[in-house]
Design a protein around this motif. Structure first.
Motif, mmCIF file in Angstrom:
data_model
loop_
_atom_site.group_PDB
_atom_site.id
_atom_site.type_symbol
_atom_site.label_atom_id
_atom_site.label_comp_id
_atom_site.label_asym_id
_atom_site.label_seq_id
_atom_site.Cartn_x
_atom_site.Cartn_y
_atom_site.Cartn_z
ATOM 1 N N ALA A 1 41.253 19.224 44.778
ATOM 2 C CA ALA A 1 40.159 20.191 44.782
ATOM 3 C C ALA A 1 38.913 19.600 45.423
ATOM 4 O O ALA A 1 38.204 20.272 46.180
ATOM 5 C CB ALA A 1 39.857 20.639 43.358
ATOM 6 N N LEU A 2 38.639 18.332 45.141
ATOM 7 C CA LEU A 2 37.466 17.663 45.703
ATOM 8 C C LEU A 2 37.544 17.641 47.231
ATOM 9 O O LEU A 2 36.574 17.948 47.927
ATOM 10 C CB LEU A 2 37.375 16.244 45.149
ATOM 11 C CG LEU A 2 36.068 15.469 45.348
ATOM 12 C CD1 LEU A 2 34.926 16.163 44.635
ATOM 13 C CD2 LEU A 2 36.229 14.044 44.812
ATOM 14 N N ILE A 3 38.722 17.282 47.757
ATOM 15 C CA ILE A 3 38.895 17.236 49.214
ATOM 16 C C ILE A 3 38.821 18.647 49.794
ATOM 17 O O ILE A 3 38.197 18.874 50.840
ATOM 18 C CB ILE A 3 40.247 16.582 49.571
ATOM 19 C CG1 ILE A 3 40.260 15.121 49.119
ATOM 20 C CG2 ILE A 3 40.497 16.661 51.081
ATOM 21 C CD1 ILE A 3 41.586 14.419 49.356
ATOM 22 N N PHE B 1 44.430 22.954 49.772
ATOM 23 C CA PHE B 1 44.715 21.625 50.334
ATOM 24 C C PHE B 1 45.803 20.966 49.496
ATOM 25 O O PHE B 1 45.743 20.960 48.266
ATOM 26 C CB PHE B 1 43.440 20.771 50.322
ATOM 27 C CG PHE B 1 43.590 19.436 51.002
ATOM 28 C CD1 PHE B 1 43.404 19.316 52.368
ATOM 29 C CD2 PHE B 1 43.930 18.301 50.278
ATOM 30 C CE1 PHE B 1 43.536 18.084 52.999
ATOM 31 C CE2 PHE B 1 44.073 17.071 50.894
ATOM 32 C CZ PHE B 1 43.884 16.972 52.266
ATOM 33 N N GLY B 2 46.823 20.426 50.156
ATOM 34 C CA GLY B 2 47.970 19.877 49.441
ATOM 35 C C GLY B 2 47.786 18.427 49.038
ATOM 36 O O GLY B 2 47.047 17.674 49.676
ATOM 37 N N ARG B 3 48.486 18.038 47.969
ATOM 38 C CA ARG B 3 48.375 16.655 47.481
ATOM 39 C C ARG B 3 48.811 15.645 48.536
ATOM 40 O O ARG B 3 48.284 14.546 48.617
ATOM 41 C CB ARG B 3 49.249 16.469 46.242
ATOM 42 C CG ARG B 3 48.818 17.265 45.028
ATOM 43 C CD ARG B 3 49.731 16.922 43.858
ATOM 44 N NE ARG B 3 49.414 17.732 42.677
ATOM 45 C CZ ARG B 3 50.032 17.602 41.519
ATOM 46 N NH1 ARG B 3 50.999 16.711 41.392
ATOM 47 N NH2 ARG B 3 49.698 18.356 40.489
ATOM 48 N N GLU B 4 49.816 16.012 49.337
ATOM 49 C CA GLU B 4 50.366 15.089 50.326
ATOM 50 C C GLU B 4 49.757 15.313 51.707
ATOM 51 O O GLU B 4 50.139 14.648 52.675
ATOM 52 C CB GLU B 4 51.886 15.272 50.418
ATOM 53 C CG GLU B 4 52.619 15.128 49.104
ATOM 54 C CD GLU B 4 52.673 13.687 48.645
ATOM 55 O OE1 GLU B 4 52.562 12.794 49.497
ATOM 56 O OE2 GLU B 4 52.820 13.449 47.426
ATOM 57 N N GLU B 5 48.801 16.234 51.817
ATOM 58 C CA GLU B 5 48.249 16.571 53.135
ATOM 59 C C GLU B 5 47.299 15.463 53.608
ATOM 60 O O GLU B 5 46.511 14.933 52.837
ATOM 61 C CB GLU B 5 47.504 17.903 53.052
ATOM 62 C CG GLU B 5 47.150 18.470 54.410
ATOM 63 C CD GLU B 5 46.662 19.910 54.317
ATOM 64 O OE1 GLU B 5 46.229 20.439 55.342
ATOM 65 O OE2 GLU B 5 46.716 20.481 53.198
ATOM 66 N N ASN B 6 47.393 15.143 54.900
ATOM 67 C CA ASN B 6 46.567 14.092 55.484
ATOM 68 C C ASN B 6 45.133 14.574 55.660
ATOM 69 O O ASN B 6 44.883 15.611 56.274
ATOM 70 C CB ASN B 6 47.157 13.657 56.828
ATOM 71 C CG ASN B 6 46.461 12.440 57.400
ATOM 72 O OD1 ASN B 6 45.295 12.488 57.779
ATOM 73 N ND2 ASN B 6 47.185 11.339 57.480
#
Length: 593
Positions: free
Chosen positions: A528-530, A539-544
């Motif tokens: 969520a922060l990103i 935004f996904g956990r594994e997303e660059n």
């Protein structure tokens, strides 16, 4: 000052070798050299460069990070009579090859040697072979190597973005550099001062750092990238290394000052330049006791700097920080299209004259004639002025206020970008038919990012966005790769069939991302922060982070927020190893355990 009285950079450096041979000259990490030792190692390398055929106005490429090797390569090259060309090791191979093909360097200096990365067969020399006590403690290397350079010969070439799709090299002479760094009125360089070297080697601000120190008997103190991009580490390092003077790019200054203005509390002089300084950040640092804050402005074509403004506290509702007045050996004119002076308060294009106007563009006489014009206001014959393409106006007190560009050139994170070059590179993709790039400004932070709109060809399948981004990353520096790519069925045109930028659709502003409060999981909280920072929904956990539009300045902001929220320190280098929400969460869990 007559050129014959100025001397070359080698002459000016030699004065301090004679005057204070045992004074500290440069320190990077565990390596520290006095003026005598620096003279010896550069004599050794310069002699080798002479053997390879280096002479006046011939180039030597230097491919090195911030390091002693970089400084040794710069000084040795001018001693050999040549001019240096610094290359960022992070440059894509295709762009490095383009620069090297045009500049045709006699040799390439590298920290650890190896083969020519361009494949052009350029001889590669290892600087490390000349860095050791066998060289710097040997009187055998006291004999000065004199390549015969004069003040009018080339000292360096720096490449910037080019509107035609090809980067252009700016040719700067010994005389230009001396006028910017010796007996100047914008900064004070005294023997024994400690000057920080934090600028990227291929960024022209390094000119002020390196030569401002070495031509005035000061000590150059190197900072590694992790320290520079970590606010807490940088503040401690500035204090522990007792830095007197630092030059910092505006985007980094804005970020650091917003996070903690006290980062600069122990520095006597802070020169900021390259973009628009934030008023609130400027006020916070200007209020620090014993710290002089300067807002500088200047294109590389005028040897880094042309104007400077001593920042004092301003009304919080003031829109901009002025760029100040012309510095020593510089003249500035605000002119209309017919090159007539504009009165105070009336916008016009800024033209810069004086002794630091560069020779011109490397092997580009047409472009040189277009931008470097005879100075009709100069009292000496043969003087020239540079057409900046920047709109300014003169305030009632005589200072200059920067209004923006007159063309399609923008500043992104302190780097000058010709958006036409991004367009030209996009059009090299076989599936792209039309392209236009604009700068998008974040309403909250004022940060600029690039957004490219493109139309694909009718034939074949439209490429995936990731494929187009990968294509650009292979050809452009990281700061020129658009943060967002938007594919359109067609680009809007005006009545003259030119692209109508005003009618381009605004980049979608996604709805705010909410934290995973229901699950309370650390990964969701970081995700969520990103997402909030990048304005990217889901935004996904594994997303660059970087593939989603992030860049170094945003990464600093992210890690600062992570540190405050979770009381865990994470360096930029650690983040680069796994720039995902899961990577940050794993780092926090490991630190806590």
């Amino acid at each position: 000052m007559p050129r014959s009285d100025t001397g070359s950079l080698c002459d000016l450096f030699a004065e301090h070798v004679v005057r204070s041979p045992d004074a500290p000259a440069v320190a990077y990490g565990p390596t520290a050299l006095t003026y005598r030792q620096l003279d010896r190692v550069t004599n050794s390398l310069a002699a080798r460069l002479r053997e390879l055929g280096v002479q006046t106005d011939r180039l030597v490429a230097i491919r090195a990070e911030r390091s002693v090797s970089l400084v040794v390569g710069m000084l040795a090259t001018v001693k050999a009579g040549g001019a240096y060309l610094t290359l960022d090791p992070a440059l894509p191979a295709a762009r490095s090859r383009t620069v090297l093909e045009e500049s045709k360097p006699v040799a390439l200096l590298a920290e650890a040697g190896g083969e020519d990365p361009s494949g052009l067969g350029i001889p590669v020399l290892t600087v490390a072979g000349h860095l050791g006590d066998a060289v710097w403690d040997s009187a055998a290397h006291d004999a000065r190597v004199d390549g015969g350079a004069t003040p009018d010969d080339l000292a360096y070439v720096v490449y910037t973005s080019g509107s035609s799709g090809t980067p252009k090299g700016i040719c700067v002479t010994h005389f230009n550099v001396a006028q910017r760094t010796r007996d100047v009125d914008y900064l004070r360089f005294d023997p024994g001062d400690r000057v920080a070297q934090i600028s990227n080697a291929s960024f022209d601000a390094a000119t002020i750092e390196v030569w401002g120190a070495l031509l005035n008997g000061a000590e150059l103190i190197g900072f590694d990238r992790d320290t520079i991009l970590s606010p807490g580490l940088l503040a401690r390092a500035l204090r522990e290394r007792r830095i007197d003077t630092m030059v910092v790019a505006t985007p980094l200054f804005n970020q650091l000052a917003a996070d903690d203005p006290a980062t600069f509390a122990t520095v006597s002089q802070v020169l900021v330049g390259g973009d628009v300084m934030g008023v609130s950040q400027a006020n916070a640092v200007a209020a620090l006791p014993n710290c002089t804050l300067l807002n500088g402005y200047g294109p590389a074509e005028c040897t880094t700097l042309a104007t400077a403004h001593h920042v004092t506290p301003m009304p919080p509702d003031q829109l901009r920080v002025p760029i100040g007045r012309p510095i020593s050996n510089t003249t500035c004119y605000v002119l209309d299209e017919a090159l007539r002076p504009r009165p105070a308060g009336v916008p016009g294009e800024l033209y810069i004259g004086g002794d630091a106007v560069a020779r011109g563009y490397l092997d580009r006489p047409d472009l040189t004639d277009e931008r470097f014009l005879p100075d009709p206001f100069a009292t000496e014959p043969g003087m020239r002025m540079y057409a900046t393409g920047d709109q300014v106006l003169q305030l009632p007190d005589g200072t200059l206020d920067f209004l923006g560009r007159t063309d399609f050139q923008v500043k992104v994170r302190g780097f000058r970008v010709e958006t036409n070059e991004v367009d030209a590179t996009l059009l090299q993709h076989p599936a792209v038919a039309e392209a236009v790039t604009v700068a998008d400004t974040d309403a909250q932070t004022g940060d600029k990012s690039l957004v490219s709109y493109y139309v694909t060809t009718a034939a074949g399948t439209a490429p995936e966005t990731d494929d187009v981004l990968s294509f650009l990353r292979d050809r452009l520096p990281e700061y020129m790769v658009p943060a967002r790519l938007i594919r359109l069925p067609e680009l809007p045109k005006n009545a003259n069939m030119k692209i109508d930028r005003a009618r381009l659709p605004a980049p979608e502003k996604p709805s705010p991302v909410t934290a995973g409060a229901a699950t309370g999981e650390l990964d969701d909280e970081i995700t969520a922060l990103i997402g909030q920072l990048l304005n990217v929904p889901h935004f996904g956990r594994e997303e660059n982070f970087f593939d989603a539009g992030g860049q170094s300045m945003l990464a600093i902001r992210l890690l600062t927020q992570v540190g405050r929220r979770f009381d865990v320190a994470m360096t930029l280098a650690e983040f680069f190893e796994d720039p995902t929400a899961r990577g940050i969460a794993d780092h926090i869990r490991e630190a806590r355990s």
